[in-house]
Write a protein that holds these residues in place. Structure first.
Motif, mmCIF file in Angstrom:
data_model
loop_
_atom_site.group_PDB
_atom_site.id
_atom_site.type_symbol
_atom_site.label_atom_id
_atom_site.label_comp_id
_atom_site.label_asym_id
_atom_site.label_seq_id
_atom_site.Cartn_x
_atom_site.Cartn_y
_atom_site.Cartn_z
ATOM 1 N N MET A 1 0.843 -1.181 0.000
ATOM 2 C CA MET A 1 0.000 0.000 0.000
ATOM 3 C C MET A 1 0.888 1.244 0.000
ATOM 4 O O MET A 1 1.894 1.285 0.693
ATOM 5 C CB MET A 1 -0.875 0.028 1.253
ATOM 6 N N GLN A 2 0.454 2.213 -0.760
ATOM 7 C CA GLN A 2 1.188 3.459 -0.834
ATOM 8 C C GLN A 2 1.293 4.078 0.558
ATOM 9 O O GLN A 2 0.303 4.218 1.261
ATOM 10 C CB GLN A 2 0.459 4.407 -1.782
ATOM 11 N N GLY A 3 2.520 4.352 0.981
ATOM 12 C CA GLY A 3 2.763 4.949 2.274
ATOM 13 C C GLY A 3 2.758 3.993 3.445
ATOM 14 O O GLY A 3 3.059 4.379 4.560
ATOM 15 N N SER A 4 2.422 2.721 3.223
ATOM 16 C CA SER A 4 2.323 1.755 4.311
ATOM 17 C C SER A 4 3.251 0.557 4.162
ATOM 18 O O SER A 4 3.467 -0.174 5.114
ATOM 19 C CB SER A 4 0.893 1.210 4.414
ATOM 20 N N GLY A 5 3.737 0.304 2.975
ATOM 21 C CA GLY A 5 4.573 -0.872 2.750
ATOM 22 C C GLY A 5 3.743 -2.115 2.505
ATOM 23 O O GLY A 5 2.538 -2.053 2.288
ATOM 24 N N THR A 7 1.656 -5.447 3.150
ATOM 25 C CA THR A 7 0.751 -5.950 4.172
ATOM 26 C C THR A 7 1.139 -7.396 4.485
ATOM 27 O O THR A 7 1.932 -8.005 3.773
ATOM 28 C CB THR A 7 -0.720 -5.899 3.708
ATOM 29 N N ALA A 8 0.567 -7.935 5.526
ATOM 30 C CA ALA A 8 0.859 -9.317 5.907
ATOM 31 C C ALA A 8 0.412 -10.276 4.814
ATOM 32 O O ALA A 8 -0.608 -10.065 4.157
ATOM 33 C CB ALA A 8 0.147 -9.663 7.215
ATOM 34 N N GLU A 9 1.188 -11.334 4.610
ATOM 35 C CA GLU A 9 0.834 -12.356 3.628
ATOM 36 C C GLU A 9 -0.471 -13.022 4.026
ATOM 37 O O GLU A 9 -0.732 -13.250 5.195
ATOM 38 C CB GLU A 9 1.941 -13.404 3.571
ATOM 39 N N GLN A 10 -1.296 -13.307 3.020
ATOM 40 C CA GLN A 10 -2.564 -13.981 3.267
ATOM 41 C C GLN A 10 -2.681 -15.175 2.341
ATOM 42 O O GLN A 10 -2.290 -15.111 1.184
ATOM 43 C CB GLN A 10 -3.730 -13.031 3.028
ATOM 44 N N CYS A 11 -3.220 -16.249 2.862
ATOM 45 C CA CYS A 11 -3.425 -17.469 2.087
ATOM 46 C C CYS A 11 -4.867 -17.933 2.265
ATOM 47 O O CYS A 11 -5.482 -17.669 3.285
ATOM 48 C CB CYS A 11 -2.481 -18.575 2.559
ATOM 49 N N ALA A 12 -5.362 -18.648 1.264
ATOM 50 C CA ALA A 12 -6.725 -19.172 1.343
ATOM 51 C C ALA A 12 -6.769 -20.543 0.687
ATOM 52 O O ALA A 12 -5.996 -20.830 -0.226
ATOM 53 C CB ALA A 12 -7.696 -18.234 0.634
ATOM 54 N N ASN A 13 -7.654 -21.378 1.163
ATOM 55 C CA ASN A 13 -7.904 -22.671 0.543
ATOM 56 C C ASN A 13 -8.842 -22.486 -0.643
ATOM 57 O O ASN A 13 -9.494 -21.446 -0.778
ATOM 58 C CB ASN A 13 -8.527 -23.634 1.552
ATOM 59 N N ALA A 14 -8.936 -23.504 -1.496
ATOM 60 C CA ALA A 14 -9.820 -23.443 -2.656
ATOM 61 C C ALA A 14 -11.228 -23.037 -2.232
ATOM 62 O O ALA A 14 -11.764 -23.542 -1.249
ATOM 63 C CB ALA A 14 -9.850 -24.792 -3.367
ATOM 64 N N GLY A 15 -11.802 -22.091 -2.965
ATOM 65 C CA GLY A 15 -13.156 -21.625 -2.687
ATOM 66 C C GLY A 15 -13.234 -20.489 -1.691
ATOM 67 O O GLY A 15 -14.288 -19.900 -1.504
ATOM 68 N N GLN A 16 -12.111 -20.148 -1.046
ATOM 69 C CA GLN A 16 -12.077 -19.019 -0.127
ATOM 70 C C GLN A 16 -11.395 -17.847 -0.822
ATOM 71 O O GLN A 16 -10.501 -18.041 -1.643
ATOM 72 C CB GLN A 16 -11.289 -19.367 1.133
ATOM 73 N N SER A 17 -11.787 -16.629 -0.476
ATOM 74 C CA SER A 17 -11.156 -15.454 -1.068
ATOM 75 C C SER A 17 -10.132 -14.859 -0.110
ATOM 76 O O SER A 17 -10.198 -15.066 1.099
ATOM 77 C CB SER A 17 -12.200 -14.404 -1.442
ATOM 78 N N VAL A 18 -9.191 -14.139 -0.675
ATOM 79 C CA VAL A 18 -8.197 -13.411 0.093
ATOM 80 C C VAL A 18 -8.185 -11.971 -0.434
ATOM 81 O O VAL A 18 -8.274 -11.754 -1.645
ATOM 82 C CB VAL A 18 -6.802 -14.082 -0.005
ATOM 83 N N SER A 19 -8.172 -11.001 0.478
ATOM 84 C CA SER A 19 -8.202 -9.587 0.093
ATOM 85 C C SER A 19 -7.029 -8.854 0.709
ATOM 86 O O SER A 19 -6.640 -9.135 1.849
ATOM 87 C CB SER A 19 -9.495 -8.922 0.563
ATOM 88 N N VAL A 20 -6.483 -7.924 -0.057
ATOM 89 C CA VAL A 20 -5.424 -7.053 0.453
ATOM 90 C C VAL A 20 -5.748 -5.623 0.060
ATOM 91 O O VAL A 20 -6.440 -5.373 -0.913
ATOM 92 C CB VAL A 20 -4.023 -7.450 -0.069
ATOM 93 N N GLY A 21 -5.232 -4.688 0.834
ATOM 94 C CA GLY A 21 -5.481 -3.278 0.597
ATOM 95 C C GLY A 21 -6.482 -2.739 1.599
ATOM 96 O O GLY A 21 -6.849 -3.408 2.562
ATOM 97 N N ALA A 22 -6.906 -1.511 1.360
ATOM 98 C CA ALA A 22 -7.857 -0.840 2.249
ATOM 99 C C ALA A 22 -8.923 -0.162 1.405
ATOM 100 O O ALA A 22 -8.732 0.970 0.935
ATOM 101 C CB ALA A 22 -7.134 0.177 3.128
ATOM 102 N N ALA A 23 -10.023 -0.863 1.176
ATOM 103 C CA ALA A 23 -11.119 -0.332 0.365
ATOM 104 C C ALA A 23 -11.626 0.970 0.970
ATOM 105 O O ALA A 23 -11.989 1.025 2.133
ATOM 106 C CB ALA A 23 -12.249 -1.351 0.281
#
Length: 136
Positions: A1-5, A7-23
């Motif tokens: 993220m701009q100004g933040s560096g 983010t923590a790594e995220q993992c998901a199993n099949a059928g699960q979603s993973v999101s990064v950022g700040a909507a």
């Protein structure tokens, strides 16, 4: 993220979603690292001021990086696909919000999230790996 560096790594199993950022946080995503298990991932990013980067592909479990962390340049769009299976993505775009649908690439086909030519930042992205399009 701009100004933040990074983010923590995220993992998901099949059928699960993973999101990064700040909507809705007002900060651009500068770079994204991606990897999948069980298939080859191919992706390319559209970066502010330079357009589409080269396609990058990685075997199962190997990371690829799209964009350029720490430069202040936003990643505006991502094209993605997996050799076998289904990968779906969505993005939260400045002044647009979350797209109402997920975009999927199936068995070697690609799809894209974000915008091009509109000078809008992606503030968050979500991805989901599925065994089939019906299970996404």
């Amino acid at each position: 993220m701009q100004g933040s560096g990074w983010t923590a790594e995220q993992c998901a199993n099949a059928g699960q979603s993973v999101s990064v950022g700040a909507a809705g946080g007002g900060h651009a995503i500068e770079a994204v690292q991606m990897a999948v298990a069980g298939s080859t991932l191919c992706a390319r990013g559209y970066r502010q001021g330079s357009g589409w980067g080269a396609e990058k592909c990685a075997e199962s479990g190997t990371r690829i990086t799209l964009g350029s962390a720490g430069t202040g340049l936003r990643l505006e769009s991502v094209i993605f696909g997996v050799q076998t299976g289904t990968i779906c993505g969505n993005s939260y775009v400045q002044s647009v919000g979350w797209n109402p649908v997920w975009y999927c690439g199936v068995n070697g086909e690609t799809n894209a999230i974000g915008t091009t030519g509109q000078n809008k930042r992606m503030e968050a992205v979500s991805f989901m790996i599925c065994r089939s399009i019906e299970s996404c």
